[in-house]
Write a protein that holds these residues in place. Structure first.
Motif, PDB file in Angstrom:
ATOM      1  N   TYR A 141      26.896  68.675 -78.012  1.00 31.38           N
ATOM      2  CA  TYR A 141      25.582  68.272 -78.539  1.00 31.38           C
ATOM      3  C   TYR A 141      25.214  66.944 -77.890  1.00 31.38           C
ATOM      4  O   TYR A 141      25.872  65.931 -78.119  1.00 31.38           O
ATOM      5  CB  TYR A 141      25.749  68.105 -80.043  1.00 31.38           C
ATOM      6  N   THR A 145      13.814  69.341 -81.353  1.00 28.45           N
ATOM      7  CA  THR A 145      14.432  69.924 -80.168  1.00 28.45           C
ATOM      8  C   THR A 145      15.825  69.332 -80.000  1.00 28.45           C
ATOM      9  O   THR A 145      16.099  68.223 -80.437  1.00 28.45           O
ATOM     10  CB  THR A 145      13.618  69.630 -78.889  1.00 28.45           C
ATOM     11  N   ALA A 146      16.694  70.099 -79.364  1.00 27.94           N
ATOM     12  CA  ALA A 146      18.051  69.641 -79.072  1.00 27.94           C
ATOM     13  C   ALA A 146      18.371  69.927 -77.620  1.00 27.94           C
ATOM     14  O   ALA A 146      17.805  70.839 -77.001  1.00 27.94           O
ATOM     15  CB  ALA A 146      19.059  70.357 -79.967  1.00 27.94           C
ATOM     16  N   VAL A 162      17.733  77.969 -84.470  1.00 28.31           N
ATOM     17  CA  VAL A 162      17.628  77.402 -83.126  1.00 28.31           C
ATOM     18  C   VAL A 162      17.214  78.508 -82.164  1.00 28.31           C
ATOM     19  O   VAL A 162      17.627  79.652 -82.316  1.00 28.31           O
ATOM     20  CB  VAL A 162      18.937  76.720 -82.662  1.00 28.31           C
ATOM     21  N   ILE A 181      21.493  72.451 -88.533  1.00 30.83           N
ATOM     22  CA  ILE A 181      21.174  72.690 -87.114  1.00 30.83           C
ATOM     23  C   ILE A 181      22.452  72.530 -86.295  1.00 30.83           C
ATOM     24  O   ILE A 181      22.767  73.362 -85.447  1.00 30.83           O
ATOM     25  CB  ILE A 181      20.068  71.733 -86.629  1.00 30.83           C
ATOM     26  N   SER A 182      23.201  71.482 -86.571  1.00 34.01           N
ATOM     27  CA  SER A 182      24.470  71.261 -85.881  1.00 34.01           C
ATOM     28  C   SER A 182      25.417  72.429 -86.084  1.00 34.01           C
ATOM     29  O   SER A 182      26.127  72.838 -85.163  1.00 34.01           O
ATOM     30  CB  SER A 182      25.111  69.959 -86.382  1.00 34.01           C
ATOM     31  N   ALA A 203      19.456  68.585 -91.052  1.00 32.55           N
ATOM     32  CA  ALA A 203      19.833  68.406 -89.648  1.00 32.55           C
ATOM     33  C   ALA A 203      21.265  68.868 -89.411  1.00 32.55           C
ATOM     34  O   ALA A 203      21.584  69.418 -88.354  1.00 32.55           O
ATOM     35  CB  ALA A 203      19.660  66.948 -89.228  1.00 32.55           C
ATOM     36  N   GLU A 222      21.702  65.634 -77.536  1.00 31.44           N
ATOM     37  CA  GLU A 222      20.503  64.947 -78.006  1.00 31.44           C
ATOM     38  C   GLU A 222      19.811  65.773 -79.079  1.00 31.44           C
ATOM     39  O   GLU A 222      19.829  67.000 -79.033  1.00 31.44           O
ATOM     40  CB  GLU A 222      19.549  64.757 -76.819  1.00 31.44           C
ATOM     41  N   GLN A 223      19.188  65.082 -80.030  1.00 29.79           N
ATOM     42  CA  GLN A 223      18.397  65.740 -81.059  1.00 29.79           C
ATOM     43  C   GLN A 223      17.168  64.895 -81.350  1.00 29.79           C
ATOM     44  O   GLN A 223      17.275  63.694 -81.576  1.00 29.79           O
ATOM     45  CB  GLN A 223      19.203  65.904 -82.356  1.00 29.79           C
ATOM     46  N   GLN A 224      16.034  65.526 -81.344  1.00 27.67           N
ATOM     47  CA  GLN A 224      14.789  64.909 -81.808  1.00 27.67           C
ATOM     48  C   GLN A 224      14.382  65.730 -83.021  1.00 27.67           C
ATOM     49  O   GLN A 224      14.432  66.962 -82.979  1.00 27.67           O
ATOM     50  CB  GLN A 224      13.730  64.967 -80.700  1.00 27.67           C
ATOM     51  N   ILE A 225      14.018  65.056 -84.107  1.00 26.73           N
ATOM     52  CA  ILE A 225      13.676  65.808 -85.320  1.00 26.73           C
ATOM     53  C   ILE A 225      12.605  65.072 -86.102  1.00 26.73           C
ATOM     54  O   ILE A 225      12.588  63.833 -86.155  1.00 26.73           O
ATOM     55  CB  ILE A 225      14.934  66.063 -86.190  1.00 26.73           C
ATOM     56  N   THR A 231      14.608  73.478 -82.576  1.00 19.69           N
ATOM     57  CA  THR A 231      15.422  73.422 -83.786  1.00 19.69           C
ATOM     58  C   THR A 231      14.496  73.279 -84.983  1.00 19.69           C
ATOM     59  O   THR A 231      13.676  72.361 -85.028  1.00 19.69           O
ATOM     60  CB  THR A 231      16.421  72.254 -83.726  1.00 19.69           C
TER      61      THR A 231
END
Length: 142
Positions: free
Chosen positions: A83, A133-134, A104, A68-69, A65, A85-88, A120
């Protein structure tokens, strides 16, 4: 000091993509455990990890993760974005010395709100290991 700025909202288009790759070593995993305090033995104790379904140590999911950032903060949208929100979902393990490619892809742009939604994903040898998703806040030019 020179300040960098990534893409402005007006410069982004749906489908734009960027990637970053890194091979995670045992030293990386141990450093992450030390920094975060996540000393789950599946990550750092080979004898314990041998008793798990993985049969060996695996990297923390949040290391993937973190890549991704890296893409979001340094490439697309890049410096200046926030940044939100992130769902993973972690779909497969990442083993020590695996090379992870984080990608991404812009899926939606909300010009009015200054928001961008991105797919993502992380891969090891073309195998999807993390999917999500972000949401990012991106500056407008004016």
């Amino acid at each position: 000091m020179v300040h960098q700025h990534g893409y402005y909202l007006e410069d982004l288009t749906i489908g734009m993509a960027s990637s970053y790759e890194k091979t995670f070593t045992a030293q990386d995993v141990k450093a992450f455990a030390t920094i975060t305090g996540d000393t789950n033995p599946v990550h750092i104790d080979e004898a314990y990890a041998a008793t798990t379904p993985f049969k060996t140590c695996i990297a923390h999911g949040m290391l993937s993760a973190g890549l991704i950032s890296t893409v979001l903060g340094t490439q697309l949208p890049g410096p200046g974005c926030i940044y939100l929100e992130q769902q993973i979902k972690f779909r497969a393990p990442v083993y020590i010395n695996d090379t992870v490619v984080a990608t991404v892809t812009i899926e939606e742009i909300n010009q009015r709100r200054g928001r961008v939604s991105l797919k993502t994903q992380c891969f090891v040898n073309d195998k999807l290991v993390a999917d999500g998703t972000a949401s990012m806040m991106v500056d407008k030019k004016a």
